[in-house]
Scaffold this active site. Structure first.
Site, PDB file in Angstrom:
ATOM      1  N   PHE A 123      43.393  46.744  52.234  1.00 45.54           N
ATOM      2  CA  PHE A 123      43.272  47.557  51.010  1.00 45.54           C
ATOM      3  C   PHE A 123      41.938  48.283  50.769  1.00 45.54           C
ATOM      4  CE2 PHE A 123      42.094  47.812  46.129  1.00 45.54           C
ATOM      5  CZ  PHE A 123      43.395  48.614  45.859  1.00 45.54           C
ATOM      6  N   PRO A 128      30.275  53.104  49.389  1.00 47.34           N
ATOM      7  CA  PRO A 128      29.084  52.840  48.944  1.00 47.34           C
ATOM      8  C   PRO A 128      28.695  52.952  47.605  1.00 47.34           C
ATOM      9  CG  PRO A 128      29.233  54.223  51.137  1.00 47.34           C
ATOM     10  CD  PRO A 128      30.619  53.751  50.530  1.00 47.34           C
ATOM     11  N   ALA A 130      31.051  53.338  44.850  1.00 42.13           N
ATOM     12  CA  ALA A 130      32.124  53.001  44.161  1.00 42.13           C
ATOM     13  C   ALA A 130      32.464  51.450  44.306  1.00 42.13           C
ATOM     14  CB  ALA A 130      33.191  54.030  44.256  1.00 42.13           C
ATOM     15  N   GLY A 131      32.156  50.697  43.558  1.00 42.42           N
ATOM     16  CA  GLY A 131      32.571  49.320  43.731  1.00 42.42           C
ATOM     17  C   GLY A 131      33.327  49.040  42.250  1.00 42.42           C
ATOM     18  N   GLU A 367      37.799  41.792  43.670  1.00 42.98           N
ATOM     19  CA  GLU A 367      38.749  42.329  42.811  1.00 42.98           C
ATOM     20  C   GLU A 367      38.396  42.192  41.389  1.00 42.98           C
ATOM     21  OE1 GLU A 367      42.596  40.355  44.120  1.00 42.98           O
ATOM     22  OE2 GLU A 367      41.916  40.575  45.964  1.00 42.98           O
ATOM     23  N   THR A 369      34.296  42.125  39.186  1.00 40.79           N
ATOM     24  CA  THR A 369      33.648  41.118  38.824  1.00 40.79           C
ATOM     25  C   THR A 369      33.655  40.486  37.540  1.00 40.79           C
ATOM     26  OG1 THR A 369      32.144  42.747  37.621  1.00 40.79           O
ATOM     27  CG2 THR A 369      31.802  42.374  40.290  1.00 40.79           C
ATOM     28  N   SER A 370      33.153  39.457  37.012  1.00 37.26           N
ATOM     29  CA  SER A 370      33.303  38.636  35.968  1.00 37.26           C
ATOM     30  C   SER A 370      32.716  39.598  34.867  1.00 37.26           C
ATOM     31  CB  SER A 370      32.191  37.566  35.783  1.00 37.26           C
ATOM     32  OG  SER A 370      32.737  36.390  36.842  1.00 37.26           O
TER      33      SER A 370
HETATM   34  C1  FAD Z   1      33.272  39.743  50.898  1.00 38.73           C
HETATM   35  C2  FAD Z   1      34.021  40.812  50.254  1.00 38.73           C
HETATM   36  C3  FAD Z   1      35.406  41.338  50.562  1.00 38.73           C
HETATM   37  C4  FAD Z   1      35.689  42.723  49.950  1.00 38.73           C
HETATM   38  N1  FAD Z   1      36.953  43.121  50.220  1.00 38.73           N
HETATM   39  C5  FAD Z   1      37.331  44.194  49.639  1.00 38.73           C
HETATM   40  C6  FAD Z   1      38.611  44.514  50.038  1.00 38.73           C
HETATM   41  O1  FAD Z   1      39.227  44.162  50.956  1.00 38.73           O
HETATM   42  N2  FAD Z   1      38.917  45.948  49.355  1.00 38.73           N
HETATM   43  C7  FAD Z   1      38.053  46.811  48.467  1.00 38.73           C
HETATM   44  O2  FAD Z   1      38.394  47.908  48.138  1.00 38.73           O
HETATM   45  N3  FAD Z   1      36.888  46.272  48.215  1.00 38.73           N
HETATM   46  C8  FAD Z   1      36.575  44.704  48.618  1.00 38.73           C
HETATM   47  N4  FAD Z   1      35.344  44.257  48.184  1.00 38.73           N
HETATM   48  C9  FAD Z   1      34.540  45.162  47.392  1.00 38.73           C
HETATM   49  C10 FAD Z   1      34.433  44.551  46.035  1.00 38.73           C
HETATM   50  O3  FAD Z   1      35.588  44.536  45.116  1.00 38.73           O
HETATM   51  C11 FAD Z   1      33.048  44.920  45.278  1.00 38.73           C
HETATM   52  O4  FAD Z   1      32.202  44.373  45.857  1.00 38.73           O
HETATM   53  C12 FAD Z   1      33.321  44.505  43.804  1.00 38.73           C
HETATM   54  O5  FAD Z   1      34.309  45.568  43.174  1.00 38.73           O
HETATM   55  C13 FAD Z   1      31.913  45.062  43.195  1.00 38.73           C
HETATM   56  O6  FAD Z   1      31.491  46.286  43.471  1.00 38.73           O
HETATM   57  P1  FAD Z   1      29.766  46.394  44.163  1.00 38.73           P
HETATM   58  O7  FAD Z   1      29.726  45.381  44.960  1.00 38.73           O
HETATM   59  O8  FAD Z   1      29.844  47.805  44.252  1.00 38.73           O
HETATM   60  O9  FAD Z   1      29.117  46.039  42.655  1.00 38.73           O
HETATM   61  P2  FAD Z   1      28.699  46.941  41.503  1.00 38.73           P
HETATM   62  O10 FAD Z   1      30.009  47.706  40.955  1.00 38.73           O
HETATM   63  O11 FAD Z   1      27.555  47.811  41.872  1.00 38.73           O
HETATM   64  O12 FAD Z   1      28.069  45.927  40.459  1.00 38.73           O
HETATM   65  C14 FAD Z   1      26.887  45.376  40.539  1.00 38.73           C
HETATM   66  C15 FAD Z   1      26.763  44.552  39.445  1.00 38.73           C
HETATM   67  O13 FAD Z   1      26.835  45.389  38.251  1.00 38.73           O
HETATM   68  C16 FAD Z   1      27.925  44.761  37.222  1.00 38.73           C
HETATM   69  N5  FAD Z   1      28.504  45.965  36.446  1.00 38.73           N
HETATM   70  C17 FAD Z   1      28.940  46.899  37.179  1.00 38.73           C
HETATM   71  N6  FAD Z   1      29.384  47.788  36.252  1.00 38.73           N
HETATM   72  C18 FAD Z   1      29.152  47.215  35.057  1.00 38.73           C
HETATM   73  C19 FAD Z   1      29.544  47.763  33.640  1.00 38.73           C
HETATM   74  N7  FAD Z   1      30.427  48.772  33.440  1.00 38.73           N
HETATM   75  N8  FAD Z   1      29.021  46.895  32.621  1.00 38.73           N
HETATM   76  C20 FAD Z   1      28.526  45.687  32.835  1.00 38.73           C
HETATM   77  N9  FAD Z   1      28.188  45.232  34.446  1.00 38.73           N
HETATM   78  C21 FAD Z   1      28.688  45.953  35.244  1.00 38.73           C
HETATM   79  C22 FAD Z   1      28.675  44.159  38.346  1.00 38.73           C
HETATM   80  O14 FAD Z   1      29.416  42.978  37.490  1.00 38.73           O
HETATM   81  C23 FAD Z   1      27.808  43.364  39.092  1.00 38.73           C
HETATM   82  O15 FAD Z   1      27.230  42.304  38.680  1.00 38.73           O
HETATM   83  C24 FAD Z   1      34.777  43.243  48.960  1.00 38.73           C
HETATM   84  C25 FAD Z   1      33.662  42.714  48.591  1.00 38.73           C
HETATM   85  C26 FAD Z   1      33.135  41.377  49.044  1.00 38.73           C
HETATM   86  C27 FAD Z   1      31.696  40.988  49.025  1.00 38.73           C
END
Ligand code: FAD
Length: 384
Positions: A123, A128, A130-131, A367, A369-370
């Protein structure tokens, strides 16, 4: 609640328990060091039907209930988490978009491949920039005759280098974006223009690969829009429905790891008692054990009840977020307590406590974050 699941599913669960104890546990450390699951084990996973737990029987899967599937994950995560991860994307985020919203032709073509483990499903949503903020994706798809041309970069894609089928979310209308401008595509790994980078080096889940996927004019046939032409623009909804299911799965993984850490900790305290360590010296460890067991009891009830509700057809978006938040935060607390009980012994690789401590941290990230789960829960509570 387990007594409510069909006898057939309970028998299957016994086979999985045996597989974990006899085949996976003995190679857990080897896989941690090599970063690879032996192909012979992947083949056994195929034969056990592990790639198609949630896919209905008519498409070649086992068609387990949500509760039955959750119980399998709970077993599989009582060892190195990478084994569950190898089959996890095929059962949840990688295939559910096709199952929920795909056309009948798409289901007939792709689901049997995935269920039988011939092609792993992945999936691709994260990019870079958009998490958590998935609405910010930049990967674009433009129609060019009978094909869509995809351009952009996806990152952290679990099983990216072994996937044969990748559910990919891209922007098809920049004005509407997440409100009708994203589309979900089925991309096969050999479509021209898709490039998969080498695996990321990570803190945990070392036997499970994540990769960057680069799309350069990647040609995707028109018929590979999930759900067909009428679903162009509906990809964000598909992705969010897929993630609802994935959140329950994460709860189960966190619970399985926590249960194993509880058992390791209990055995270690028993060993210390038998070795003559005074009871008074173990008071803190015993209280820690009691707290672990109490939290696990609460988490298990939440998880099973939500899975059961989902099986009755209820929308469990709110409950799934609560389960993911509670179970995954709990697993980190429990891993830390286990480290406290084992002390220096826990820091040694051979005892695997440090592996669990590293691995369970991930469950609080992907899937959603907390913090994102808290946002979902609060938003629902404050709705009119
Ligand atoms: C080992 C691994 C496997 C993965 N597998 C997949 C996969 O198969 N497919 C896929 O599409 N993705 C995958 N991911 C990506 C994963 O879903 C993202 O890393 C995750 O959604 C968090 O996004 P980010 O790392 O960009 O953090 P960010 O979105 O940049 O967040 C950074 C911090 O800010 C906090 N934060 C962000 N927005 C807010 C808000 N509005 N209010 C309060 N706090 C906030 C977050 O909780 C976090 O603590 C994977 C990641 C890892 C590490």
């Amino acid at each position: 609640m387990i007594d409510k699941i069909p006898k057939q599913e309970l028998l299957y669960l016994d086979r999985i328990k045996k597989f974990v104890q006899e085949e996976l546990n003995p190679i857990s450390l080897q896989v941690e060091t090599s970063g690879e699951i032996p192909e012979a084990i992947v083949e056994k996973m195929r034969r056990l039907g592990l790639f198609g737990l949630a896919i209905p029987g008519k498409y070649g899967g086992l068609g387990l209930s949500t509760l039955g599937e959750i119980l399998v994950y709970e077993e599989l995560t009582q060892t190195n988490a990478c084994f569950r991860s190898r089959i996890g994307t095929s059962n949840s985020i990688g295939s559910m978009g096709i199952l929920f919203d795909g056309t009948e032709d798409q289901k007939k073509k792709y689901l049997p491949w995935i269920a039988q483990g011939e092609r792993t499903a992945a999936f691709a949503l994260t990019e870079p920039d958009a998490g958590s903020d998935a609405a910010n994706i930049q990967c674009r798809a433009v129609l060019d005759g009978d094909h869509w041309l995809l351009n952009g970069t996806k990152q952290f894609i679990t099983n990216g280098d072994c996937a044969g089928v990748i559910t990919t979310i891209a922007v098809t209308d920049d004005n509407k974006r997440a409100r009708g401008g994203f589309t979900a595509f089925i991309v096969e790994n050999d479509f021209p223009g898709l490039c998969v980078s080498p695996p990321d080096r990570k803190m945990g889940l070392r036997g499970s690969h994540t990769n960057e996927l680069v799309f350069r004019n990647c040609r995707v046939p028109r018929e590979n829009v999930i759900g067909g032409p009428s679903m162009v623009g509906q990809g964000f909804n598909t992705a969010m429905r897929v993630l609802d299911k994935g959140r329950l799965t994460m709860g189960a993984c966190a619970l399985g790891a926590s249960q194993k850490l509880l058992e390791y900790s209990r055995d270690h305290i028993r060993h210390l008692i038998q070795s003559g360590k005074p009871r008074d010296d173990l008071q803190a460890a015993r209280f820690s054990l009691a707290d672990m067991a109490t939290e696990i009891f609460a988490a298990r009830r939440m998880l099973y009840e939500t899975a059961r509700l989902r099986d009755t057809g209820k929308n469990v978006t709110q409950e799934a977020s609560m389960v993911k938040l509670f179970c995954t935060e709990m697993a980190s607390r429990i891993a830390d307590r286990a480290m406290g009980i084992f002390e220096d012994e826990g820091y040694l690789t051979k005892n695997q406590i440090e592996m669990f401590l590293r691995d369970v941290r991930l469950y609080r990230i992907f899937e959603g974050t907390s913090e994102i789960q808290r946002m979902v829960i609060a938003r629902n509570l404050l709705k009119d």
